[in-house]
Structure formats: structure tokens, C-alpha cells
Write a protein that holds these residues in place. Structure first.
Motif, PDB file in Angstrom:
ATOM      1  N   ARG A   1      -9.232  -1.093   2.502  1.00  0.00           N
ATOM      2  CA  ARG A   1      -7.896  -1.690   2.384  1.00  0.00           C
ATOM      3  C   ARG A   1      -6.846  -0.646   2.034  1.00  0.00           C
ATOM      4  NH1 ARG A   1      -8.075  -7.822  -0.030  1.00  0.00           N
ATOM      5  NH2 ARG A   1     -10.047  -8.389   0.932  1.00  0.00           N
ATOM      6  N   GLY A   2      -5.771  -0.611   2.833  1.00  0.00           N
ATOM      7  CA  GLY A   2      -4.676   0.325   2.583  1.00  0.00           C
ATOM      8  C   GLY A   2      -4.970   1.741   3.047  1.00  0.00           C
ATOM      9  N   LYS A   3      -6.170   1.953   3.619  1.00  0.00           N
ATOM     10  CA  LYS A   3      -6.577   3.328   3.958  1.00  0.00           C
ATOM     11  C   LYS A   3      -6.567   3.626   5.462  1.00  0.00           C
ATOM     12  CE  LYS A   3      -7.742   4.316  -0.339  1.00  0.00           C
ATOM     13  NZ  LYS A   3      -6.731   4.983  -1.171  1.00  0.00           N
TER      14      LYS A   3
ATOM     15  N   TYR B   1       0.807  -1.227   0.000  1.00  0.00           N
ATOM     16  CA  TYR B   1       0.000   0.000   0.000  1.00  0.00           C
ATOM     17  C   TYR B   1       0.838   1.274   0.000  1.00  0.00           C
ATOM     18  CZ  TYR B   1      -3.661  -3.326   1.140  1.00  0.00           C
ATOM     19  OH  TYR B   1      -4.533  -4.384   1.107  1.00  0.00           O
TER      20      TYR B   1
END
Lengths: 387, 383
Positions: free
Chosen positions: A304-306, A158
Motif C-alpha cells: 500500500r502506497g508503494k 500516501y
């Protein structure tokens, strides 16, 4: 809905320390007594006892459940031990939930006790024996290696930096300054984390929670009994747990799918459709700083990834929109494995009752979540609590 | 009246002194495949899994991590109970009674042959400060306890030996059992002394094996099996962990667990209502002590009843028809599983040469072994 509603009516935690003078039995006793005292009960009122603790190698005691039974109040009662590795502490209320929700018992004392410091020179030695004896132990790995792999994978996937992840450690260790049980409350900076000793890149010493001794306990009661004990019951509205394969090399290290499965199970039971809106406060498991972010995503509390964006925006601060680990978490309060998860459950319990003192988050939250994780990075346990 | 929980399928390996051809994971796999096949389910149909494991016995720390792959339980709700299989069975029953779970799989295994220094390892279960420094064999604890039982006049040495004779003979009729033999009371008494009054033949030898069972709710039972066996009562209890403060003559935990299971099953007079029993006989006298704790015989009468053949296959209350631990082998946390398995086979009328005629209600009991004081009891009945 055939099962009975189950409430947490009392809770207690010992101080989390390195090298406690007390034995594991005594730590269990202290937490159990505090939990009973907090709701005005005695062992006479308790119908069954559930113990969470693992692994036996910490204490070098075979059948540690037997050993801790008297300290936990199990004497001549239906007493049972359970474990799911590092997920044990949040699994503990789930195990207690079966006892009461099934209709077999009206009250259950749940105790989690861990004494890691008996293991000399360091409990990491015990962790070496968690690996597959044929395919992995010959490599002589430490636990930190596999977390380094996972942290690196998460950062790569990410585009997250070490500086950003270090902010979790800064936040949680600071939060812990208000927790009376805390072992490692500290005011530190991102630079302190980055400059601390490298253990297995990208993991530095201040990215990791300490080895700890400590115990925690809660009292569970069925609905009709809970209402007689307290006017502020906190309900276990959803439970979920899940175990991924033992072959960790075949897993997706960037995303904890077992946590998602556990969370979905708990959300479905609690009737939660939009976790990001409905879960107002959470205690994701944070033995390493990146795990808080990793788990927020598995719990569907961030895309996701945040998760890192929520961290950078300050949303996960105690006074933010979505407080994460207001207790100080494993990073700040300490990490006596099984007891850590239950400490997190107790934090949500206190927060929902408005009894978290200086740690109290604003906005009178009604719904919170606690989560733990462990084994070979493969188990997820989740409870959803409501007042 | 509470909903009943059914055993819809059982899978098991033979119980053998060694199993060099398979790993501990393969033992579980073999049992699991058979259990799923019998119940006509696949792992994806299962709502939760309960495994039984104890770190030191498995040779791993947090050994729960190695429970799920061989059960087909990857990415499923799996939990581990460090206790006897019957503790896990109790958890499975609780799962189903919540109404949230319809199909639950319960597992236990023993790979005793992997362990090179079993007595030393069992000593790690003694209190590290108060008892372990004595550095005695764990059988010394059994010797003290057996001596107390004899001194209190609860049985004679010969009556204890009669248990061994009966169980090893029953095991000759059980194709799963590893230690069937024709022995005499004299042979037991003359076998090597281990910790007086315990002799070598008084002790259940270790064995390997695995058992997996598929449990289901009453609602689902008829769709999974034509011959359900019902768990109508289950109980468990633990006495003091320290040697100094436990009751040395009575199995208190067994009594409490039995009373809990009987209460749930609505059994008022066990001696009249139970047709057969599988009780823990890890040391010969334990069978007698446990039968009395379960109220199947009055205090001090189980030994005489054994001598008189009342607990034999043709007796009024057949006990350990499988051969028990003495004839099948001591399976550590899988011991209770072997006992429940025998009852399932008997209640379904599938016990072959050792079938007890008219078996309708059975009781199975587990004890966690030296030096513990944990016990679990289940009452099972045929449809």
C-alpha cells in the motif's frame, strides 16, 4: 477440482479510434472475424457467444445486446450479454469461462464492442446518468469529479505528487507507440501532463484516457478442443470479480478493497501465494494514470502506497522487473470501455505466447494478469493467465 | 449424467400495476429476505450473485452498480445479465456446474410503473438506421407478426382470444396476480384495436415486482431444503435482431432454446413428458406460437387445443396456470422469473386453488419481448 480447464486460443482487436465510420455491429464483426481467423476457425465451430458492452446510452439503443447480436455472431446460437460497468472487458473472459468450464460448451466466442462516439457531443453526457437519481444527480456531477476526489485522496494519504503520477501517463502513451490498434500513442513529458488543461483538479486532460470506438474478441476452448486448435494455448487459471457498495461516499477511496477481493479470488483459484513474485507481467486498468498505481496495490502487486516507488525505479517499464501495461493501456491504446479490458487480456495472451512483437517484454513470462474496474468506482475484475 | 442444480429457496413480491410505497431497491430487498429465509442462508454464505437488469428500463447507465446493496452482496462476486431472468438463471446454473460455486443467488425485478413512456422507450430497441425512423408503435411489430401467424393458418383470431380468457381466469386463482378477470372471447375481440389484429385485451399489461431465488449444488441441496426443485435442463438462443431478416411465423429462438434444454434434461418427447408449462404470452397468439416451438403441440394445433380446454387447469397440459403475462402482468426482464416461480410452487404442491394434480415435470419459457428475438427455456422437476 470439478471444473474444466479453459484456454484462450485466438484473439482479435480492431483499431481503437474516435468516431469510427463503422457501426457497433461492424466493429464487433471485425474483431470476431479477426479472432476466428487467428486460430483457423469459423462460426460453425463456435457453440456459444458471449457479448460484453455497456452502457446502452452511448448508442442510444435499448437492449444493445440484441442490436449487436448479428455482428457478434450470435445468430441462432446460445447468445448472452453481460456487464459489470467498466469492468466488463476483463469480466468477458470470466463469463466465457463459465460457459466452457461448466461443461455446457466446448467453444465460446467472447466479443466486446463499444462505440462511444455516437453519444453527442460527448460520452460524458451518458455517464451523468450513472449517478443515483435522488441523492447525486441533482448535484449534476461528472464522472471526472469523483475520480478527482479519489485521486486527491490517494495522493494525500500516501504523500504522492502529481509529477510522480504523471509518469504513468508518459510511460503508457509511449508504450502504445508499438501497438497497431493504438489511438493515442505519444511521446510526452511530465511537464506536458501537468500543463495540459485542468478538468477537475487534480485531473488534467493528459491524465485521462480518450473516448474511443473499438472492439476486441477472443476464442475460448475446453482443454481437449484447445489442443486440437493450437499448440500454444494460454490458460485462464484464475478468475475473480467483486462489487462494492453503490454508496461510494462510504468507501475507502485510498484503497480499492473490491479489487483486492477480486484478486484474492483469482489468486486462490490459480494457486498463487505470492503475487508480487509469481505475477510476472500485468495489465492493470488505467483509464486515469493514478489508477494504474491504485490498482497495483489492490492487486497486491505492490504494498500500500508503494506502487509509486516501483514506477520511479523503472520496474514497471516494459524492460523492467515487473512490466505494467506494456500494451500502452487505456491511456495510450484508447478506452472503448468494454473493449479496453479485453484488449488487456489479449495483450497478456500475446505476451505469454511471445507474439507481442515490438511490445514483447523480455524474460519469457509464464504468468500474467489483466484487471479492469468501473461502475461508480466499485467493481473489480481479474483474470490470471498462464501458458 | 451431469450434476443437477436445485432451487433451494424462492422469494417474491406480489405483482401489481403500481407499487408507490416501495422503490425498485426495496422490491428486491423484500424478495431477497424471503428467499434467504426460506433457504436458511445469509448473504455471507452465498458464493456469487447474478442480477438481471437493462439500462433503459432501470433508468440508469450501467445499472449493474445498483444491484448489490439490497441483496446484501456488498464486496461479493456480483454480475449482471441484461436479458431475461432465465438468462441469469442459466448463468447461475453454469456457475454451480463449474464446481467452484455451491450457492448462487439470482435476481430480477420490474418497476414498469416508473416508466412514463414505455412504447417510445421500446422503440429505442429498433435498429436506429433502418427501423426506428418508421416511428411506429412497437405493437405494430407484434401486429405484423400476429397477422402472419393467422394468415399462415396457424390459429384463428378466436383461438388467440381463448388464451386471454383462460389466462385471466387462472389469474383470479393466483393471489400474486394483478390482472385476473372473467372475460369472454367476444370481449377480447371487441376491445380497442391497437395494431390490427392485436387488440387491447390481447396485450399483457405492465406490472411491478421482484423475484429472488437461491440455487445450490446437488451436494448441498438436502441441507438447505426439504423440497428441492431441480433444474434438469436449461437453454437459450437468439434469432436475427433486424425485422427484415427474421422468421415471422415461427419462434425460432424458442425452438432452439427448448431443444437445448430438452437435450440437457434428457427429454425426447416433450408433449408426453411435460406435465405443465409456463410460456410467454405477452401477446395472446404468442402462447400458441411458443407452445408449438416447444414441441408441446404440433404446428397449427395449439389454438384448437386451447379452445378444447386441453391447456386449462383441468386439461391434459395446463399452460400458464399462474395467469401468465396476460393475467399476472408483463414484468419485462422479471417475466421469466414469474414463470419459474409458478413452476416451483406447482412442483412443490403449494399452488393453492390452481394446483395441478400430480405435477412432476414442468417447462418454463421466456421471450425478451417486442421487438427482440431472444428466448430461454428451463425444465424443472420435483424430487
Amino acid at each position: 477440482m470439478a471444473y474444466r480447464r479453459v484456454a484462450i486460443v485466438g484473439a482479435g482487436i480492431t483499431k481503437f479510434v474516435r468516431r469510427a465510420q463503422e457501426t457497433g455491429k461492424e466493429l464487433a464483426f471485425q474483431a470476431a472475424k479477426m479472432a476466428l481467423d487467428s486460430c483457423g476457425l469459423t462460426m460453425k465451430d463456435i457453440e456459444c457467444v458471449s457479448l460484453g458492452t455497456a452502457p446502452d446510452a452511448f448508442d442510444g439503443v435499448h437492449m444493445k445486446g440484441e442490436y449487436l447480436s448479428d455482428g457478434s455472431g450470435g445468430w441462432r446460437k446460445p447468445y448472452m450479454r453481460h456487464f459489470v460497468g467498466g469492468g466488463t472487458g476483463v469480466f468477458a473472459p470470466i463469463h466465457g469461462w463459465f460457459h466452457v468450464a461448466s461443461g455446457m460448451f466446448d467453444t465460446c466466442l467472447v466479443v466486446c464492442s463499444e462505440k462511444m462516439s455516437s453519444c453527442h457531443p460527448h460520452p460524458q453526457g451518458a455517464f451523468k446518468t450513472i449517478f443515483d437519481h435522488t441523492t447525486e444527480q441533482p448535484l449534476n456531477p461528472t464522472l471526472i469529479w469523483i475520480f478527482a476526489l479519489e485521486m486527491n485522496r490517494y495522493m494525500q494519504t500516501y504523500g504522492i505528487t502529481k509529477e510522480e503520477i504523471a509518469l504513468v501517463s508518459v510511460k503508457n502513451k509511449k508504450n502504445a507507440m508499438d501497438h497497431p490498434s493504438a489511438q493515442l500513442p505519444m511521446e510526452i513529458t511530465v511537464e506536458d501532463v501537468l500543463n495540459s488543461e485542468v478538468l477537475a483538479w487534480p485531473v488534467n486532460r493528459l491524465d485521462i484516457s480518450p473516448a474511443s470506438d473499438g472492439a476486441a474478441a477472443i476464442v475460448l476452448a475446453s482443454e481437449h478442443v484447445a489442443k486440437r486448435i493450437t499448440d500454444k494455448p494460454v490458460w485462464i487459471d484464475g478468475v475473480g470479480w467483486n462489487l462494492d457498495t453503490a454508496y461510494w461516499a462510504t468507501r475507502d477511496l485510498a484503497y480499492p478493497r473490491y479489487v483486492e477481493k477480486a484478486a484474492r479470488m483469482a489468486y486462490e483459484m490459480a494457486g498463487i501465494k505470492e503475487p508480487q513474485k509469481e505475477i510476472e507481467i500485468a495489465e492493470p486498468y488505467d483509464p486515469f494514470d493514478y489508477k494504474e498505481l491504485h490498482h497495483m496495490e489492490g492487486l497486491l502487486l505492490a504494498d500500500r502506497g508503494k506502487a509509486v516507488e516501483m514506477l520511479l525505479d523503472g520496474k514497471t517499464q516494459r524492460d523492467g522487473d515487473r512490466p505494467m501495461c506494456p500494451s500502452g493501456g487505456a491511456l495510450g491504446v484508447g478506452n472503448p470501455i468494454a473493449a479496453t479490458g479485453l484488449m488487456k487480456v489479449i495483450e497478456i495472451f500475446l505476451q505469454l505466447r511471445g507474439e507481442a512483437g515490438k511490445r514483447q517484454v523480455p524474460g519469457n513470462p509464464r504468468c500474467g494478469l489483466a484487471q479492469a474496474w468501473g461502475d461508480l468506482m466499485q467493481v473489480g475484475t481479474v483474470v490470471v493467465l498462464r501458458r | 449424467m451431469r450434476e443437477r442444480v436445485a432451487i433451494a429457496g424462492v422469494g417474491y413480491t406480489a405483482f401489481t400495476s403500481v407499487s408507490p410505497g416501495v422503490s425498485y431497491r426495496e422490491l428486491t430487498y423484500e424478495a431477497a429476505v424471503k428467499a434467504y429465509e426460506e433457504a436458511g442462508v445469509e448473504p455471507k454464505d452465498v458464493d456469487s450473485f447474478v442480477c438481471t437488469s437493462e439500462d433503459f428500463l432501470e433508468g440508469y447507465s450501467i445499472s449493474d452498480e445498483y444491484c448489490n446493496d439490497q441483496l446484501g452482496a456488498v464486496l461479493k462476486p456480483v454480475q449482471t445479465i441484461p436479458g431475461d431472468f432465465m438468462h441469469s438463471l442459466a448463468v447461475g446454473v453454469m456457475h454451480i456446474l463449474t464446481g467452484k460455486f455451491d450457492i448462487v443467488v439470482v435476481q430480477a425485478l420490474s418497476k414498469a410503473s416508473n416508466m412514463k413512456t414505455i412504447p417510445e422507450m421500446i422503440n429505442f430497441a429498433l435498429d436506429p438506421v433502418l427501423n426506428r425512423p418508421l416511428d411506429v408503435t412497437p405493437y405494430a411489430v407484434a401486429g405484423l407478426e400476429m397477422n402472419r401467424f393467422l394468415v399462415e393458418g396457424r390459429a384463428t383470431r378466436e383461438q388467440c382470444a381463448a388464451v386471454v380468457v383462460k389466462n385471466k381466469a387462472n389469474a383470479l386463482l393466483n393471489p400474486l396476480a394483478g390482472y385476473g378477470a372473467s372475460v369472454t372471447v367476444d370481449q377480447v375481440l371487441e376491445s380497442e384495436p391497437v395494431a390490427e389484429p392485436v387488440h387491447l385485451l390481447d396485450i399483457a399489461p405492465y406490472a411491478d415486482g421482484a423475484v429472488v431465488m437461491v440455487l445450490c449444488s446437488e451436494r448441498l441441496a438436502s441441507s438447505l431444503t426439504d423440497k428441492p426443485v431441480w433444474i434438469t435442463g436449461i437453454g437459450w438462443s437468439t434469432d436475427s435482431p433486424t425485422l427484415e431478416s427474421r422468421d415471422w411465423v415461427d419462434a425460432v429462438a424458442v425452438k432452439l432454446a427448448g431443444d437445448m434444454a430438452y437435450r440437457m434434461a434428457g427429454i425426447k418427447c416433450p408433449a408426453k413428458e411435460i406435465d405443465l408449462a409456463e410460456v410467454n404470452d405477452e401477446i395472446s397468439f404468442k402462447e400458441l406460437q411458443h407452445l408449438e416451438a416447444l414441441r408441446l403441440f404440433d404446428e397449427g394445433t395449439a389454438g384448437k387445443a386451447t379452445e378444447d380446454g386441453k391447456t386449462s387447469l383441468e386439461g391434459t397440459l395446463p399452460v400458464n396456470t399462474s395467469g401468465g403475462g396476460l393475467g399476472v402482468g408483463h414484468l419485462f426482464e422479471c417475466s421469466g422469473a414469474q414463470k419459474v416461480l409458478e413452476l416451483v410452487l406447482q412442483l412443490r404442491g403449494e399452488a393453492g386453488a390452481r394446483q395441478v394434480a400430480g405435477a412432476g415435470v414442468g417447462v418454463a419459457q421466456a421471450w425478451r419481448g417486442i421487438p427482440s428475438t431472444s428466448a430461454a427455456v428451463a425444465v424443472l422437476c420435483a424430487d
